[in-house]
Design a protein around this motif. Structure first.
Motif, PDB file in Angstrom:
ATOM      1  N   GLU A   1       0.856  -1.179   0.000  1.00 49.75           N
ATOM      2  CA  GLU A   1       0.000   0.000   0.000  1.00 49.75           C
ATOM      3  C   GLU A   1       0.894   1.232   0.000  1.00 49.75           C
ATOM      4  OE1 GLU A   1      -2.990   1.628   3.206  1.00 49.75           O
ATOM      5  OE2 GLU A   1      -3.911  -0.046   2.095  1.00 49.75           O
TER       6      GLU A   1
ATOM      7  N   THR B   1      -4.446   6.830  -1.820  1.00 53.76           N
ATOM      8  CA  THR B   1      -3.853   5.578  -1.359  1.00 53.76           C
ATOM      9  C   THR B   1      -4.033   4.554  -2.475  1.00 53.76           C
ATOM     10  OG1 THR B   1      -4.360   6.078   0.932  1.00 53.76           O
ATOM     11  CG2 THR B   1      -3.972   3.765   0.396  1.00 53.76           C
TER      12      THR B   1
ATOM     13  N   THR C   1      -2.625   0.473  -4.142  1.00 53.86           N
ATOM     14  CA  THR C   1      -1.967  -0.809  -3.932  1.00 53.86           C
ATOM     15  C   THR C   1      -1.208  -1.155  -5.200  1.00 53.86           C
ATOM     16  OG1 THR C   1      -3.752  -1.524  -2.468  1.00 53.86           O
ATOM     17  CG2 THR C   1      -2.301  -3.246  -3.340  1.00 53.86           C
TER      18      THR C   1
ATOM     19  N   TYR D   1      -6.289   1.997  -7.401  1.00 53.13           N
ATOM     20  CA  TYR D   1      -6.672   3.065  -6.487  1.00 53.13           C
ATOM     21  C   TYR D   1      -8.082   3.538  -6.807  1.00 53.13           C
ATOM     22  CZ  TYR D   1      -5.906   6.679 -10.053  1.00 53.13           C
ATOM     23  OH  TYR D   1      -5.994   7.455 -11.177  1.00 53.13           O
TER      24      TYR D   1
ATOM     25  N   ALA E   1       2.937   4.441   2.302  1.00 62.27           N
ATOM     26  CA  ALA E   1       1.638   4.863   2.844  1.00 62.27           C
ATOM     27  C   ALA E   1       1.781   5.221   4.324  1.00 62.27           C
ATOM     28  CB  ALA E   1       0.609   3.747   2.682  1.00 62.27           C
TER      29      ALA E   1
END
Length: 139
Positions: free
Chosen positions: A23, A38, A40, A118, A139
């Motif tokens: 993340e 945020t 991944t 995202y 993150a």
């Protein structure tokens, strides 16, 4: 919206700063809602990545400094990296009118390049192509 798989011939990064599944926070602003989102990591690759300028094949307004297109998304590109000013044909379809467009290389980077998942404006983006390592923070 699903960006689909990486192009054929892409080499997964051996030891990326951000492995698949990590993340992260995006610092890129390629699209509305991207900066600060945020995300991944869904893919990490070693290749040459280019910023390009082109006129869409559908008659849309010219696009300048589009980030990013990878070497594997160019028609018969030859050896990487290509020099600034090199004229190429794009095989990617990241946006309407991109596939088949004649483009000019604005810049190149050898950073690890990533696909990311995202959410922006209530829409989930999967396998978004592309974000380079300098556009990502932990993150």
């Amino acid at each position: 919206m699903d960006g689909g798989p990486a192009p054929e011939g892409m080499v997964p990064a051996e030891d990326p700063e951000f492995p698949v599944g990590t993340e992260v926070t995006l610092t890129a602003d390629h699209m509305e809602g991207m900066e600060g989102a945020t995300a991944t990591i869904s893919g990490a690759f070693d290749t040459t990545t280019y910023s390009v300028s082109f006129t869409p094949t559908d008659g849309g307004e010219p696009v300048t400094d589009h980030k990013w297109v990878v070497h594997e998304e160019l028609e018969n590109p030859g050896d990487a990296p290509l020099a600034e000013g090199t004229e190429v044909v794009i095989t990617a379809d990241h946006m309407t009118g991109m596939e088949g467009a004649e483009a000019t290389i604005d810049s190149a980077t050898e950073e690890t390049v990533y696909m990311v998942d995202y959410e922006a404006d209530g829409m989930m983006m999967t396998n978004h192509k592309w974000v380079v390592e300098s556009e990502i923070e932990p993150a």
